[in-house]
Design an enzyme around this catalytic site. Structure first.
Site, PDB file in Angstrom:
ATOM      1  N   SER A  63       0.867  -1.187   0.000  1.00 27.45           N
ATOM      2  CA  SER A  63       0.000   0.000   0.000  1.00 27.45           C
ATOM      3  C   SER A  63       0.897   1.229   0.000  1.00 27.45           C
ATOM      4  CB  SER A  63      -0.851   0.005   1.270  1.00 27.45           C
ATOM      5  OG  SER A  63      -1.406   1.281   1.492  1.00 27.45           O
TER       6      SER A  63
ATOM      7  N   TYR B 268      -1.887  -0.876  10.442  1.00 30.40           N
ATOM      8  CA  TYR B 268      -1.877  -1.136   8.995  1.00 30.40           C
ATOM      9  C   TYR B 268      -0.572  -0.671   8.377  1.00 30.40           C
ATOM     10  CZ  TYR B 268      -3.797  -0.921   4.160  1.00 30.40           C
ATOM     11  OH  TYR B 268      -4.045  -1.074   2.819  1.00 30.40           O
TER      12      TYR B 268
ATOM     13  N   LYS C 293       2.188  -2.904   6.349  1.00 30.27           N
ATOM     14  CA  LYS C 293       2.416  -2.654   4.918  1.00 30.27           C
ATOM     15  C   LYS C 293       3.880  -2.259   4.688  1.00 30.27           C
ATOM     16  CE  LYS C 293      -1.686  -3.522   3.154  1.00 30.27           C
ATOM     17  NZ  LYS C 293      -1.948  -4.622   2.229  1.00 30.27           N
TER      18      LYS C 293
HETATM   19  N1  LIG Z   1      -8.489   0.060  -1.970  1.00 29.43           N
HETATM   20  C1  LIG Z   1      -7.380   0.760  -1.945  1.00 29.43           C
HETATM   21  O1  LIG Z   1      -7.371   1.969  -2.239  1.00 29.43           O
HETATM   22  C2  LIG Z   1      -6.081   0.106  -1.544  1.00 29.43           C
HETATM   23  C3  LIG Z   1      -4.919   0.881  -1.566  1.00 29.43           C
HETATM   24  C4  LIG Z   1      -3.706   0.288  -1.209  1.00 29.43           C
HETATM   25  C5  LIG Z   1      -3.662  -1.055  -0.879  1.00 29.43           C
HETATM   26  N2  LIG Z   1      -4.803  -1.786  -0.864  1.00 29.43           N
HETATM   27  C6  LIG Z   1      -4.676  -3.219  -0.519  1.00 29.43           C
HETATM   28  O2  LIG Z   1      -5.252  -3.992  -1.558  1.00 29.43           O
HETATM   29  C7  LIG Z   1      -5.804  -5.195  -1.015  1.00 29.43           C
HETATM   30  C8  LIG Z   1      -7.259  -5.316  -1.419  1.00 29.43           C
HETATM   31  O3  LIG Z   1      -7.963  -4.188  -0.918  1.00 29.43           O
HETATM   32  P1  LIG Z   1      -9.414  -3.808  -1.472  1.00 29.43           P
HETATM   33  O4  LIG Z   1      -9.625  -2.373  -1.155  1.00 29.43           O
HETATM   34  O5  LIG Z   1      -9.564  -4.276  -2.857  1.00 29.43           O
HETATM   35  O6  LIG Z   1     -10.331  -4.673  -0.485  1.00 29.43           O
HETATM   36  P2  LIG Z   1     -11.844  -5.169  -0.576  1.00 29.43           P
HETATM   37  O7  LIG Z   1     -12.376  -5.075   0.808  1.00 29.43           O
HETATM   38  O8  LIG Z   1     -12.597  -4.498  -1.691  1.00 29.43           O
HETATM   39  O9  LIG Z   1     -11.670  -6.713  -0.957  1.00 29.43           O
HETATM   40  C9  LIG Z   1     -10.983  -7.556  -0.093  1.00 29.43           C
HETATM   41  C10 LIG Z   1     -11.020  -8.961  -0.628  1.00 29.43           C
HETATM   42  O10 LIG Z   1     -10.191  -9.747   0.226  1.00 29.43           O
HETATM   43  C11 LIG Z   1     -10.960 -10.763   0.827  1.00 29.43           C
HETATM   44  N3  LIG Z   1     -10.499 -10.958   2.197  1.00 29.43           N
HETATM   45  C12 LIG Z   1     -10.496 -10.090   3.238  1.00 29.43           C
HETATM   46  N4  LIG Z   1     -10.021 -10.692   4.339  1.00 29.43           N
HETATM   47  C13 LIG Z   1      -9.700 -11.960   3.973  1.00 29.43           C
HETATM   48  C14 LIG Z   1      -9.187 -13.093   4.659  1.00 29.43           C
HETATM   49  N5  LIG Z   1      -8.920 -13.056   5.971  1.00 29.43           N
HETATM   50  N6  LIG Z   1      -9.012 -14.241   3.971  1.00 29.43           N
HETATM   51  C15 LIG Z   1      -9.300 -14.305   2.646  1.00 29.43           C
HETATM   52  N7  LIG Z   1      -9.793 -13.286   1.946  1.00 29.43           N
HETATM   53  C16 LIG Z   1     -10.000 -12.132   2.614  1.00 29.43           C
HETATM   54  C17 LIG Z   1     -12.405 -10.303   0.767  1.00 29.43           C
HETATM   55  O11 LIG Z   1     -13.296 -11.424   0.824  1.00 29.43           O
HETATM   56  C18 LIG Z   1     -12.412  -9.589  -0.586  1.00 29.43           C
HETATM   57  O12 LIG Z   1     -12.529 -10.520  -1.632  1.00 29.43           O
HETATM   58  C19 LIG Z   1      -5.560  -5.126   0.490  1.00 29.43           C
HETATM   59  O13 LIG Z   1      -4.371  -5.826   0.818  1.00 29.43           O
HETATM   60  C20 LIG Z   1      -5.401  -3.637   0.747  1.00 29.43           C
HETATM   61  O14 LIG Z   1      -4.639  -3.377   1.897  1.00 29.43           O
HETATM   62  C21 LIG Z   1      -6.026  -1.245  -1.180  1.00 29.43           C
END
Ligand SMILES: NC(=O)c1ccc[n+]([C@@H]2O[C@H](COP(=O)([O-])OP(=O)(O)OC[C@H]3O[C@@H](n4cnc5c(N)ncnc54)[C@H](O)[C@@H]3O)[C@@H](O)[C@H]2O)c1
Length: 262
Positions: free
Chosen positions: A147, A160, A164
């Site tokens: 992230s 977090y 990260k």
């Molecule tokens: N959305 C953003 O802007 C952003 C930015 C930087 C990093 N990230 C990272 O990207 C990744 C995805 O984030 P997102 O925003 O798409 O999330 P989201 O909440 O839209 O989707 C998360 C997905 O992960 C699954 N999940 C959550 N906990 C789980 C577990 N314990 N076991 C198995 N599956 C699990 C959920 O079922 C879902 O399919 C994360 O690692 C997050 O930290 C997101």
């Protein structure tokens, strides 16, 4: 024409039923991969069906299994099934994770442990379970979803950003220990259009005004899309990125390039 071609590679993506993971799975299928995914959704959930449909719409094979990445035995059972079905694993995108919004002193021991298990240990567990298969692949690649919080953070996001940031160390360490047979890379997305961020905007009295204010913090003039993160994953998995390993790539629309007083 120069194009990313991952035809007949088998990719494993965690967290495929929503947000970034769903976008990554779709782009990898578009680039030619068969995609196996896990998440916390049931087989008949909207997100699960969308994952299967998006992969199969490109004529690729899909497989979905409920698996909680914080439970090593569930990860191992998922990967066992992937290998039985596909016989190989070439690309792993360790994406599942969630923000844990807590200030340092307000973070309970339980929240701290949950965050460590979800946002750090799960990536290492998946990596070591997949290692033998990635070694057998011609060009095994392990990709970790970090992230922009690995590089700069905000108050109230303590556990977090600690994990990260640690992921950038995991990427470095595994790259030097597992190369050259396995490349290990990280992707550090900034503000991506996802359901979680929609909810964030919706928590403001004027969601659209907050959205426009946030867009204004990005020299790219937009927020990121899940397809753009997917494209980075496809590129980093391809031979075009054969010289990329050990680094976590920040993809944040230029937000971190902008000084606070700009
Ligand atoms: N959305 C953003 O802007 C952003 C930015 C930087 C990093 N990230 C990272 O990207 C990744 C995805 O984030 P997102 O925003 O798409 O999330 P989201 O909440 O839209 O989707 C998360 C997905 O992960 C699954 N999940 C959550 N906990 C789980 C577990 N314990 N076991 C198995 N599956 C699990 C959920 O079922 C879902 O399919 C994360 O690692 C997050 O930290 C997101």
């Amino acid at each position: 024409m120069l194009a990313i071609n991952l035809t007949n590679k088998v990719a494993v993506v965690t967290g495929v039923t929503s947000g970034i993971g769903a976008g990554v799975a779709k782009v990898l299928a578009q680039a030619g991969c068969h995609v196996a995914g896990c998440a916390l959704s049931a087989d008949n959930d909207e997100g699960t069906i969308a994952f299967v449909d998006s992969v199969e719409s490109f004529g690729r094979r899909s497989f979905y299994q409920y698996a909680d990445v914080t439970k090593p035995e569930e990860l191992a059972s998922f990967i066992d099934k992937v290998v039985i079905l596909f016989g190989q694993i070439d690309i792993v995108v360790s994406n599942a994770g969630a923000n844990v919004f807590k200030g340092a002193e307000k973070c309970t021991d339980e929240e701290w442990s949950h965050n460590i298990n979800l946002n750090l240990a799960s990536h290492w567990n998946l990596a070591r379970i997949c290692k033998p298969w990635l070694e057998q692949s011609d060009h095994g690649v392990f990709e970790v979803m970090a992230s922009n919080h690995a590089y700069a953070s905000i108050p109230g996001c303590f556990p977090y950003n600690v994990t990260k940031t640690a992921l950038t160390g995991l990427v470095r360490a595994l790259a030097i220990e597992w190369g050259p047979s396995i490349r290990v890379v990280g992707i550090a997305p900034g503000f991506i259009e996802t359901p979680g961020n929609d909810k964030w905007f919706a928590s403001f009295p004027d969601a659209e005004a907050e959205r426009q204010r946030t867009i204004g913090l990005h020299p790219a003039g937009k927020l990121g899309s899940t397809a753009e993160v997917g494209a980075w994953c496809a590129f980093l998995a391809s031979d075009f990125a054969a010289f990329a390993t050990g680094t976590t790539y920040l993809v944040d629309g230029g937000r971190s390039a902008l000084l606070q007083d700009s």
